[in-house]
Design an enzyme around this catalytic site. Structure first.
Site, PDB file in Angstrom:
ATOM      1  N   ARG A   1      -5.752  -1.481   9.601  1.00 15.31           N
ATOM      2  CA  ARG A   1      -5.025  -2.340  10.549  1.00 15.31           C
ATOM      3  C   ARG A   1      -5.978  -2.988  11.549  1.00 15.31           C
ATOM      4  O   ARG A   1      -5.710  -4.094  12.021  1.00 15.31           O
ATOM      5  CB  ARG A   1      -3.917  -1.540  11.238  1.00 15.31           C
ATOM      6  CG  ARG A   1      -2.827  -1.157  10.238  1.00 15.31           C
ATOM      7  CD  ARG A   1      -1.745  -0.303  10.822  1.00 15.31           C
ATOM      8  NE  ARG A   1      -0.881   0.221   9.759  1.00 15.31           N
ATOM      9  CZ  ARG A   1       0.038   1.153   9.935  1.00 15.31           C
ATOM     10  NH1 ARG A   1       0.242   1.659  11.136  1.00 15.31           N
ATOM     11  NH2 ARG A   1       0.770   1.570   8.927  1.00 15.31           N
TER      12      ARG A   1
ATOM     13  N   GLU B   1      11.302   6.516  -6.026  1.00 14.66           N
ATOM     14  CA  GLU B   1      10.738   5.201  -5.676  1.00 14.66           C
ATOM     15  C   GLU B   1      10.022   4.601  -6.891  1.00 14.66           C
ATOM     16  O   GLU B   1      10.160   3.409  -7.180  1.00 14.66           O
ATOM     17  CB  GLU B   1       9.742   5.329  -4.516  1.00 14.66           C
ATOM     18  CG  GLU B   1      10.376   5.498  -3.139  1.00 14.66           C
ATOM     19  CD  GLU B   1      10.887   4.173  -2.567  1.00 14.66           C
ATOM     20  OE1 GLU B   1      10.873   3.154  -3.262  1.00 14.66           O
ATOM     21  OE2 GLU B   1      11.324   4.176  -1.391  1.00 14.66           O
TER      22      GLU B   1
ATOM     23  N   LYS C   1       0.019   5.667  -2.879  1.00 12.77           N
ATOM     24  CA  LYS C   1      -0.841   5.371  -1.735  1.00 12.77           C
ATOM     25  C   LYS C   1      -0.379   6.181  -0.539  1.00 12.77           C
ATOM     26  O   LYS C   1       0.819   6.176  -0.260  1.00 12.77           O
ATOM     27  CB  LYS C   1      -0.736   3.876  -1.439  1.00 12.77           C
ATOM     28  CG  LYS C   1      -1.535   3.423  -0.255  1.00 12.77           C
ATOM     29  CD  LYS C   1      -1.263   1.967  -0.013  1.00 12.77           C
ATOM     30  CE  LYS C   1      -1.955   1.584   1.286  1.00 12.77           C
ATOM     31  NZ  LYS C   1      -1.472   0.384   1.837  1.00 12.77           N
TER      32      LYS C   1
ATOM     33  N   LYS D   1       4.602   4.569  -1.424  1.00  9.74           N
ATOM     34  CA  LYS D   1       3.685   4.307  -0.310  1.00  9.74           C
ATOM     35  C   LYS D   1       4.168   5.081   0.903  1.00  9.74           C
ATOM     36  O   LYS D   1       5.294   4.898   1.363  1.00  9.74           O
ATOM     37  CB  LYS D   1       3.638   2.813  -0.016  1.00  9.74           C
ATOM     38  CG  LYS D   1       2.785   2.473   1.200  1.00  9.74           C
ATOM     39  CD  LYS D   1       2.571   0.982   1.348  1.00  9.74           C
ATOM     40  CE  LYS D   1       1.808   0.670   2.635  1.00  9.74           C
ATOM     41  NZ  LYS D   1       1.520  -0.739   2.787  1.00  9.74           N
TER      42      LYS D   1
ATOM     43  N   SER E   1      -8.176   3.247   3.737  1.00  6.86           N
ATOM     44  CA  SER E   1      -9.208   3.040   4.750  1.00  6.86           C
ATOM     45  C   SER E   1      -9.576   4.312   5.516  1.00  6.86           C
ATOM     46  O   SER E   1     -10.752   4.591   5.737  1.00  6.86           O
ATOM     47  CB  SER E   1      -8.755   1.950   5.722  1.00  6.86           C
ATOM     48  OG  SER E   1      -7.531   2.300   6.329  1.00  6.86           O
TER      49      SER E   1
ATOM     50  N   ARG F   1       6.082   2.184  11.077  1.00  4.80           N
ATOM     51  CA  ARG F   1       6.616   1.697   9.796  1.00  4.80           C
ATOM     52  C   ARG F   1       7.500   2.747   9.130  1.00  4.80           C
ATOM     53  O   ARG F   1       7.718   2.713   7.920  1.00  4.80           O
ATOM     54  CB  ARG F   1       5.461   1.342   8.863  1.00  4.80           C
ATOM     55  CG  ARG F   1       4.459   0.336   9.394  1.00  4.80           C
ATOM     56  CD  ARG F   1       3.875  -0.494   8.267  1.00  4.80           C
ATOM     57  NE  ARG F   1       2.624  -1.167   8.554  1.00  4.80           N
ATOM     58  CZ  ARG F   1       2.506  -2.219   9.367  1.00  4.80           C
ATOM     59  NH1 ARG F   1       3.556  -2.693  10.009  1.00  4.80           N
ATOM     60  NH2 ARG F   1       1.315  -2.772   9.537  1.00  4.80           N
TER      61      ARG F   1
HETATM   62  C1  PBG Z   1      -0.009  -3.916   4.172  1.00  2.00           C
HETATM   63  C2  PBG Z   1      -0.989  -2.917   3.721  1.00  2.00           C
HETATM   64  C3  PBG Z   1      -1.542  -1.825   4.416  1.00  2.00           C
HETATM   65  C4  PBG Z   1      -2.502  -1.250   3.575  1.00  2.00           C
HETATM   66  C5  PBG Z   1      -2.485  -1.971   2.376  1.00  2.00           C
HETATM   67  N1  PBG Z   1      -1.537  -2.978   2.471  1.00  2.00           N
HETATM   68  C6  PBG Z   1      -1.330  -1.371   5.802  1.00  2.00           C
HETATM   69  C7  PBG Z   1      -0.041  -0.785   6.203  1.00  2.00           C
HETATM   70  O1  PBG Z   1       0.876  -0.586   5.391  1.00  2.00           O
HETATM   71  O2  PBG Z   1       0.070  -0.570   7.399  1.00  2.00           O
HETATM   72  C8  PBG Z   1      -3.389  -0.085   3.917  1.00  2.00           C
HETATM   73  C9  PBG Z   1      -4.669   0.015   3.142  1.00  2.00           C
HETATM   74  C10 PBG Z   1      -5.681   0.931   3.715  1.00  2.00           C
HETATM   75  O3  PBG Z   1      -5.462   1.670   4.689  1.00  2.00           O
HETATM   76  O4  PBG Z   1      -6.804   0.919   3.180  1.00  2.00           O
HETATM   77  N2  PBG Z   1       1.284  -3.512   4.311  1.00  2.00           N
END
Ligand code: PBG
Length: 323
Positions: free
Chosen positions: A205, A233, A248, A195, A274, A217
């Site tokens: 968010r 990972e 992701k 990720k 997203s 993050r």
């Molecule tokens: C929670 C999480 C996130 C997403 C999925 N689980 C946000 C992040 O890591 O800030 C993002 C999914 C998306 O953008 O569609 N940690």
């Protein structure tokens, strides 16, 4: 032998021939639909940066899941938005909290549908980070205990698969051990294995009200420059007991998906995130792109790269398009 013996255009002569020579196909069961459930809502609420996606109430979530299942979608991924947040994310493992309630409701209303839940603290912490803070950074090992409790609360509500998205080290082993100890050896783990830290989570968010209150993050999510590190990972999560590994974002990491496909035998899923959805929606609205075609090409590219399944906000639309 080459031209004129070989003519690649022969493969493309008619629509039916093109269908016969398709290498990659999408079907409704390729898609997993993410759903946001807001504990405080009576009615669904739209999300400005994600047109077509809403924050659901419990009942609208159940209706949407049933509609998705009728279209051939086999799984949904749930994200909860609690009424109250605090530094310790205590609502995240409340047995009567938003996700356990949503899981039980879905198992009653759409029993055949596979239910997957996001296991992370960022929607539940007042500071918006994905675990327990020490100073200005996350305490990895203390956060593991929190993640175990979250996973157990979802498992005891009957979820099929838990999906840790926090990127703490050792979380897959910790969650597997906790589940097995409490009798949930048949609850699967979908690991957000590789990720990346990216601005493409921005609209999510807004939707989940989970932006970090300070900083970013980058001490836990991976940096975009690294592909060998992504393989490590994934390797670690496989060793720790992940049933499914995920990459992701998806479009921004097609090379990672392709590399992982060759290297690992585990089911490999991708999260079309997203921001990847929102940018096409925006261009479509402006009349700069054909939204439906852009959707189809995006999802096809992710599968062609090697993803077995795709988590996408377009799951319903794509299921109609590719039925
Ligand atoms: C929670 C999480 C996130 C997403 C999925 N689980 C946000 C992040 O890591 O800030 C993002 C999914 C998306 O953008 O569609 N940690």
């Amino acid at each position: 032998m080459s031209f004129p013996t070989q003519r690649m255009r022969r493969y493309r002569k008619t629509k039916t021939l093109r269908r016969l020579f398709e290498e990659t196909r999408l079907v409704p069961s390729d898609f997993i639909l993410p759903l946001f459930i807001d504990e405080g809502l009576k009615w669904p609420e739209s999300i400005a940066s994600m047109p077509g996606v809403v924050r659901h109430s419990f009942s609208s979530m159940a209706r949407e899941a049933a509609a998705a299942y009728r279209l051939g979608i086999q799984g949904v991924l749930l994200f909860g938005i609690p009424k109250k947040k605090n530094a310790q994310a205590t609502e995240a493992y409340n047995l009567k909290g938003v996700i356990p309630r949503a899981v039980k409701l879905l198992k009653k209303e759409v029993p055949e549908l596979s239910v997957i839940t996001d296991v992370c603290a960022c929607e539940y912490t007042s500071h918006g980070h994905c675990g327990i803070l020490r100073g200005n950074d996350l305490d990895n090992d203390q956060s593991l205990g929190l993640l175990q409790r979250i996973a157990l609360s979802h498992a005891s509500a009957g979820v099929d698969m838990v999906a840790p998205s926090d990127m703490m080290d050792g979380r897959i082993r910790a969650i597997r051990q906790a589940l097995d100890q409490k009798g949930f050896s048949m609850t699967s783990i979908l690991s957000y294995a590789a990720k990346f830290s990216t601005c493409f989570y921005g609209p999510f968010r807004d939707a989940a009200d989970s932006a970090p209150a300070f900083g970013d993050r980058k001490t836990y999510q991976m940096q975009a420059s690294n592909s060998r590190e992504a393989m490590r990972e994934i390797q670690l999560d496989v060793e720790e007991g992940a049933d499914v590994v995920m990459v992701k974002p998806a479009l921004m990491a097609l090379d990672i998906i392709a590399k992982a496909r060759w290297r690992f035998q585990h089911p490999l899923w991708a999260y079309h995130v997203s921001g990847e959805y929102a940018m096409v929606k925006a261009a479509g609205k402006m009349g700069w792109l054909d939204e439906e075609e852009a959707m189809a090409e995006s999802l096809l590219a992710i599968k062609r790269a090697g993803a077995d399944r795709i988590i996408t906000y377009w799951a319903k639309e794509a299921s109609k398009f590719f039925k």
